[in-house]
Design an enzyme around this catalytic site. Sequence first.
Site, PDB file in Angstrom:
ATOM      1  N   ASP A  15     -38.292  12.103  18.743  1.00  0.00           N
ATOM      2  CA  ASP A  15     -37.400  11.674  19.812  1.00  0.00           C
ATOM      3  C   ASP A  15     -36.786  10.314  19.506  1.00  0.00           C
ATOM      4  O   ASP A  15     -37.450   9.433  18.956  1.00  0.00           O
ATOM      5  CB  ASP A  15     -38.186  11.601  21.129  1.00  0.00           C
ATOM      6  CG  ASP A  15     -37.276  11.431  22.336  1.00  0.00           C
ATOM      7  OD1 ASP A  15     -36.076  11.766  22.235  1.00  0.00           O
ATOM      8  OD2 ASP A  15     -37.763  10.970  23.386  1.00  0.00           O
ATOM      9  N   GLY A  18     -30.552   9.834  19.055  1.00  0.00           N
ATOM     10  CA  GLY A  18     -29.305   9.445  19.704  1.00  0.00           C
ATOM     11  C   GLY A  18     -29.305   8.000  20.147  1.00  0.00           C
ATOM     12  O   GLY A  18     -28.327   7.269  19.944  1.00  0.00           O
ATOM     13  N   TRP A  20     -31.090   5.620  18.906  1.00  0.00           N
ATOM     14  CA  TRP A  20     -31.099   4.792  17.689  1.00  0.00           C
ATOM     15  C   TRP A  20     -29.664   4.557  17.209  1.00  0.00           C
ATOM     16  O   TRP A  20     -29.296   3.433  16.840  1.00  0.00           O
ATOM     17  CB  TRP A  20     -31.917   5.494  16.617  1.00  0.00           C
ATOM     18  CG  TRP A  20     -32.085   4.751  15.329  1.00  0.00           C
ATOM     19  CD1 TRP A  20     -33.062   3.834  15.017  1.00  0.00           C
ATOM     20  CD2 TRP A  20     -31.267   4.873  14.155  1.00  0.00           C
ATOM     21  NE1 TRP A  20     -32.892   3.375  13.732  1.00  0.00           N
ATOM     22  CE2 TRP A  20     -31.796   4.000  13.171  1.00  0.00           C
ATOM     23  CE3 TRP A  20     -30.141   5.629  13.832  1.00  0.00           C
ATOM     24  CZ2 TRP A  20     -31.249   3.867  11.902  1.00  0.00           C
ATOM     25  CZ3 TRP A  20     -29.585   5.496  12.573  1.00  0.00           C
ATOM     26  CH2 TRP A  20     -30.136   4.633  11.625  1.00  0.00           C
ATOM     27  N   HIS A  32     -28.887  11.677  14.288  1.00  0.00           N
ATOM     28  CA  HIS A  32     -29.492  12.940  13.881  1.00  0.00           C
ATOM     29  C   HIS A  32     -29.553  13.047  12.353  1.00  0.00           C
ATOM     30  O   HIS A  32     -30.515  13.589  11.802  1.00  0.00           O
ATOM     31  CB  HIS A  32     -28.721  14.119  14.460  1.00  0.00           C
ATOM     32  CG  HIS A  32     -28.817  14.206  15.958  1.00  0.00           C
ATOM     33  ND1 HIS A  32     -30.037  14.220  16.617  1.00  0.00           N
ATOM     34  CD2 HIS A  32     -27.864  14.283  16.927  1.00  0.00           C
ATOM     35  CE1 HIS A  32     -29.826  14.293  17.920  1.00  0.00           C
ATOM     36  NE2 HIS A  32     -28.520  14.333  18.134  1.00  0.00           N
ATOM     37  N   ARG A  66     -27.214  20.260  26.009  1.00  0.00           N
ATOM     38  CA  ARG A  66     -26.568  19.016  25.594  1.00  0.00           C
ATOM     39  C   ARG A  66     -25.076  19.253  25.366  1.00  0.00           C
ATOM     40  O   ARG A  66     -24.621  20.394  25.330  1.00  0.00           O
ATOM     41  CB  ARG A  66     -27.228  18.488  24.319  1.00  0.00           C
ATOM     42  CG  ARG A  66     -28.653  18.010  24.542  1.00  0.00           C
ATOM     43  CD  ARG A  66     -29.193  17.299  23.321  1.00  0.00           C
ATOM     44  NE  ARG A  66     -30.504  16.709  23.586  1.00  0.00           N
ATOM     45  CZ  ARG A  66     -31.138  15.895  22.756  1.00  0.00           C
ATOM     46  NH1 ARG A  66     -30.579  15.577  21.597  1.00  0.00           N
ATOM     47  NH2 ARG A  66     -32.321  15.389  23.065  1.00  0.00           N
ATOM     48  N   LEU A 126     -48.429  21.898   1.479  1.00  0.00           N
ATOM     49  CA  LEU A 126     -48.187  21.577   2.883  1.00  0.00           C
ATOM     50  C   LEU A 126     -47.517  22.760   3.568  1.00  0.00           C
ATOM     51  O   LEU A 126     -46.586  23.355   3.028  1.00  0.00           O
ATOM     52  CB  LEU A 126     -47.293  20.343   2.999  1.00  0.00           C
ATOM     53  CG  LEU A 126     -46.848  19.942   4.417  1.00  0.00           C
ATOM     54  CD1 LEU A 126     -48.037  19.404   5.210  1.00  0.00           C
ATOM     55  CD2 LEU A 126     -45.734  18.893   4.347  1.00  0.00           C
ATOM     56  N   ARG A 176     -45.507  11.615  19.692  1.00  0.00           N
ATOM     57  CA  ARG A 176     -44.143  11.581  20.217  1.00  0.00           C
ATOM     58  C   ARG A 176     -43.588  10.187  20.012  1.00  0.00           C
ATOM     59  O   ARG A 176     -44.204   9.187  20.409  1.00  0.00           O
ATOM     60  CB  ARG A 176     -44.074  11.930  21.699  1.00  0.00           C
ATOM     61  CG  ARG A 176     -42.611  11.876  22.194  1.00  0.00           C
ATOM     62  CD  ARG A 176     -42.433  12.291  23.625  1.00  0.00           C
ATOM     63  NE  ARG A 176     -40.993  12.336  23.936  1.00  0.00           N
ATOM     64  CZ  ARG A 176     -40.410  13.220  24.708  1.00  0.00           C
ATOM     65  NH1 ARG A 176     -41.131  14.182  25.258  1.00  0.00           N
ATOM     66  NH2 ARG A 176     -39.119  13.186  24.939  1.00  0.00           N
TER      67      ARG A 176
END
Length: 239
Positions: A15, A18, A20, A32, A66, A126, A176
């Site tokens: 999260d 945007g 940032w 993004h 959105r 992984l 988060r």
Amino acid sequence: MSEQKIPHHIAIIMDGNGRWAQARGKKRVFGHKAGMERAREMAEVCGELGVKYLTLFAFSSENWNRPQDEVSFLMELFATSLKNESKKLNKNNVKLTVVGDKDGFDKTLRKAIDKAEALTQDNDGLYLQIAANYGGRWDMVQAAQQLAAQGQEITEEGIAAHLVTGGGPDPDLLIRTGGEQRISNFLLWQAAYSELYFSPMLWPDFDGDALQQAIADYNQRQRRFGQTGEQVTTAEQGD
């Protein structure tokens, strides 16, 4: 870090992309792009630390609400990233799986997902799970629907096996970023006993050092799973 227990499965709600970007006077889509770069780094760091499963919440079933231009950009970014990153993931023995309602994506994106998953399906380093068009409530409903369609009894074991993450372990640590303290319909069933870690850092700023701080905090917790602290301590001493 060698003396600490490394979580077997880390899940992250990425999260703050945007915000940032907006803090830097740029459009949200710039954030993004930066967030995608951070996701790549996080997979590399987790692989180096010995984390076996990494689940990243990339796009929720609610994110379709959105602005349309942002959603369109995210879909294009997702498709491009799958194409550009799959060969590198395969080279690094990473198995990629997209978990979510894939029917919600257009044909081009579904094809890119199938191609990336097929390329990496035999890898056993992984296990990278990208949650896209995913919602925890949807996941539980679709699992129950599968059981009902098969005429099977609806049990905890049955639901767990039919979740989109079925067959894999539940998250040990759920992180988060971005300062919010909620899990936003992410892995609702699977995170029942996860340790939760909320970071004020926006996702593009959450680097390897921040991850190690989260793991250090995780190591200060005692996971009891309904038992008393004394029971857990006694069992650990027995090991």
